[in-house]
Design an enzyme around this catalytic site. Structure first.
Site, PDB file in Angstrom:
ATOM      1  N   GLU A 184      24.605  84.254  61.663  1.00 29.35           N
ATOM      2  CA  GLU A 184      24.720  85.586  61.574  1.00 29.35           C
ATOM      3  C   GLU A 184      23.895  86.262  63.086  1.00 29.35           C
ATOM      4  OE1 GLU A 184      24.753  86.287  56.983  1.00 29.35           O
ATOM      5  OE2 GLU A 184      22.788  85.864  57.799  1.00 29.35           O
ATOM      6  N   GLU A 289      29.706  83.135  53.187  1.00 28.84           N
ATOM      7  CA  GLU A 289      28.590  83.353  52.111  1.00 28.84           C
ATOM      8  C   GLU A 289      28.910  84.230  51.175  1.00 28.84           C
ATOM      9  OE1 GLU A 289      24.927  84.193  53.892  1.00 28.84           O
ATOM     10  OE2 GLU A 289      24.919  82.367  55.584  1.00 28.84           O
TER      11      GLU A 289
END
Length: 664
Positions: A184, A289
């Site tokens: 991320e 995710e």
């Protein structure tokens, strides 16, 4: 995105529509034209779940992995926390509970493919996102960037780790099908493409040209711009009706301060994958995710997402032909063998430490028990692929050992010779944990009053300079607590020369937010009526090593004075003859502190703030042939008759109101 058919509908071929190719040698590859993965030449789609080996006792690894396999998952996603394996520069630990190679070998034995996430930054609600605290020994280092000092540390670590991984790649006969680079990164303020480029070169050099490397980011354009790089396959993450990630990543880029897009089941799933298509026009759709639950912060309600909502979102994605990793399929309590717990903190409009428990409302509970949500997910998976033959392993037995009386051993200030055997360091002004090379835990700051204070005087700290909680004692009497984003002043009285002690607690370094360079301790000096205090003695406390070596149970002792306010140690014992069972411990009347059983650090308790009311005690921690020694460090005040209550189930979701929390 490529579009066909009616306007507004994203065309997403399923694995069944991905044209078949001739069988190939053992391989795992991207098929950009077919919008799918290919495993050994055949179209392939994975349904995966996350398991953190560093948060599960090694004796439970097989049980958790088997339950994931029997759920119908074809793959497992695995984080590797750098700071878990390199606690000091050049000092590596891959033994026992940290034997990641043994864990990976077990996944292969059970027939699970692996999606590896070695960082170097992983987030994972893990202290500093997995980065070692010793990086902060160089306070000017810019983490997660092309800073030469940071890259040198990263390269040194990867040259140790990745050679252990290479033989386990799918192409080399192992079960690791893909490897994530960073995590991320688009949410981090640095937005340094040279850093990602350097990581790509290092991963390729150490793992070879054939391994599939990928990135994961949220669905906003700015995140995908900063988090992706040619040569790394771009994937996204989002959950069923919740923000994909935490709000308030306060970066210098103004766009990052805007509200996050809400991604929910149904049409918004297509919208989310449309964001992936903006940076990855072809290739498989991947949600790396998919949030089946959410983390808890101290002082907030226990997070939960309904089973129906999670199952509906999963089915919608699978009908689109997407590959899905469920985040989090299982997170155990945030503790590891004989070492300090590792929960981190978010920076979200302030410092927000994560609770000890990582139950996360996950499909597998923190005790590893299958939940209604797991069976709902299993039912969805069965609509798309065959399930393994056989029953789901049952929940582990739990036992309510009942109430165990404790007695006070000593005030913390009376055992500094045990907790800091090397003695204090003198400094004109306070030093941080990092300056003292104290990674975690506690440090005591001691000075003396410079003058008589017959009337109440203000002892104060600059805003946000007490990182993270400071327990103040004057003449060994507890005065109150200073807090990072809370109370910063106390009224005190005393005489010149009286001893002033401040016990600083590290509640976990920031793992997601503005900046992961989260220094601990007194970052600036305390003042008395506006005048800075001087001449400090600094005690870096080694509590964990002392307790692991049997203290205080292994030394002769007499019961100390009655329970009272301020930091103090308490001890007790209980037996589990013949066998041991998982259990949960409650803290009736206690305030805040730390628990060890048989030297195993089970983490923080804080029932006054909540939501977590119990700590999970795995059976592997307990003894069946001798007493189980309990050690408690209570920081604010124990009940008049101290005891612990062992239950056969956890308790969550008891939280003070925000006004009460702010006043505490």
């Amino acid at each position: 995105p490529r579009r066909t058919g009616p306007p507004g509908r994203l065309c997403v071929p399923t694995a069944a529509l991905c044209p078949q190719a001739a069988p190939a040698a053992r391989s795992f590859q991207l098929d950009y034209e077919g919008d799918c993965f290919r495993k050994d030449g055949a179209a392939f789609r994975y349904v995966s779940g996350s398991l953190h080996y560093a948060r599960v006792p090694r004796p439970a690894w097989r049980d958790r992995l088997l339950k994931m396999h029997m759920s119908g998952l074809s793959a497992l996603q695995v984080y590797i926390p750098w700071n878990y394996h390199e606690p000091l520069p050049g000092v590596y630990d891959f033994a026992g509970e940290r034997d990641v190679e043994a864990f990976l070998d077990l996944t292969a034995e059970l027939g699970l493919l692996v999606i590896l996430r070695p960082g170097p930054y992983i987030c994972a609600e893990w202290d500093m996102g997995g980065l070692p605290a010793w990086l902060l020994w160089k306070p000017d280092m810019v983490l997660r960037s092309s800073d030469p000092d940071y890259l040198a540390a990263v390269d040194s670590w990867l040259h140790v780790l990745l050679p252990k991984i290479k033989p386990r790649l799918y192409q080399h006969g192992g079960n690791i099908i893909s490897v994530q680079v960073e995590n991320e990164y688009g949410s981090y303020y640095a937005c340094d493409s040279n850093y990602l480029r350097h990581l790509l070169g290092t991963f390729r050099a150490l793992l070879g040209p054939d391994v599939l490397l990928f990135t994961t980011d949220g669905t906003r354009a700015e995140e995908l711009r900063c988090g992706t790089l040619p040569g790394l396959y771009a994937t996204v993450d989002f959950g069923p009706g919740a923000p994909w990630k935490r709000i308030g990543d306060e970066a210098p880029i103004s766009d990052l301060l805007q509200p996050l897009v809400i991604i929910s089941a149904g049409s918004n799933i297509t919208e989310a994958f449309g964001a992936q298509r903006l940076v990855q026009p072809k290739g498989p759709l991947v949600n790396s995710e998919y949030y089946t639950g959410w983390l808890d912060y101290w002082g907030e309600a226990h997070a939960s997402i309904s089973s129906a909502r999670v199952a509906r979102g999963l089915e919608d994605m699978l009908r689109l032909g997407a590959n899905v990793n469920m985040q989090l399929c299982h997170r155990a309590p945030s503790c590891s063998s004989l070492c300090f717990p590792w929960p981190g903190a978010d920076f979200k409009e302030g410092y927000k430490p994560v609770t000890t428990s990582y139950d996360y409302d996950a499909p597998l509970s923190e005790a590893g028990d299958p939940t209604e949500k797991l069976f709902a997910i299993r039912t969805v998976i069965s609509k798309f692929q065959a399930l393994p033959v056989g029953p789901m392993p049952p929940a582990t037995p739990k036992h309510a050992y009942g109430r165990v009386a404790l007695q006070k051993y000593a005030n913390l200030l009376d055992v500094l010779d045990v907790l800091c055997p090397s003695g204090p360091v003198q400094s004109q002004f306070p030093l941080t944990f990092e300056a003292m090379k104290q990674a975690q835990g506690f440090m005591l700051y001691r000075t003396r009053l410079p003058r008589d204070l017959p009337a109440p005087a203000t002892l104060s700290a600059p805003p946000h300079s007490v990182c993270d909680r400071g327990y103040v004692m004057l003449r060994k009497e507890y005065q109150g607590t200073l807090e990072r984003d809370g109370q910063t002043a106390l009224q005190v009285t005393g005489r010149e020369g009286d001893t002033l002690d401040v016990l600083l607690e590290n509640m976990g370094r920031i793992n997601f937010g503005a900046n992961v360079s989260d220094f601990k301790g007194l970052l600036r000096n305390l003042s008395l009526e506006g005048s800075p205090l001087r001449s400090w003695l600094l005690y870096p406390l080694a509590i964990d090593p002392a307790v692991q070596q049997g203290w205080p149970h292994a030394v002769p002792h007499n019961s100390s004075s009655r329970a009272g306010a301020g930091p103090a140690f308490y001890m007790g014992a209980f037996e589990s003859p013949g066998s041991t069972w998982d259990t949960f411990v409650k803290f009736p009347g206690w305030s805040k502190g730390q628990l060890w059983i048989n030297g195993f650090n089970l983490g923080r308790y804080w029932p006054r703030r909540g939501p977590q009311q119990t700590l999970f005690v795995p059976s592997s921690v307990l003894h069946s042939d001798r007493p189980n020694n309990i050690t408690v460090l209570e920081l604010e005040g124990a009940p008049p008759t101290p005891s612990l209550l062992f239950l056969d189930r956890p308790l969550f979701n008891k939280t003070l109101s925000r006004s009460a929390v702010a006043a505490k």
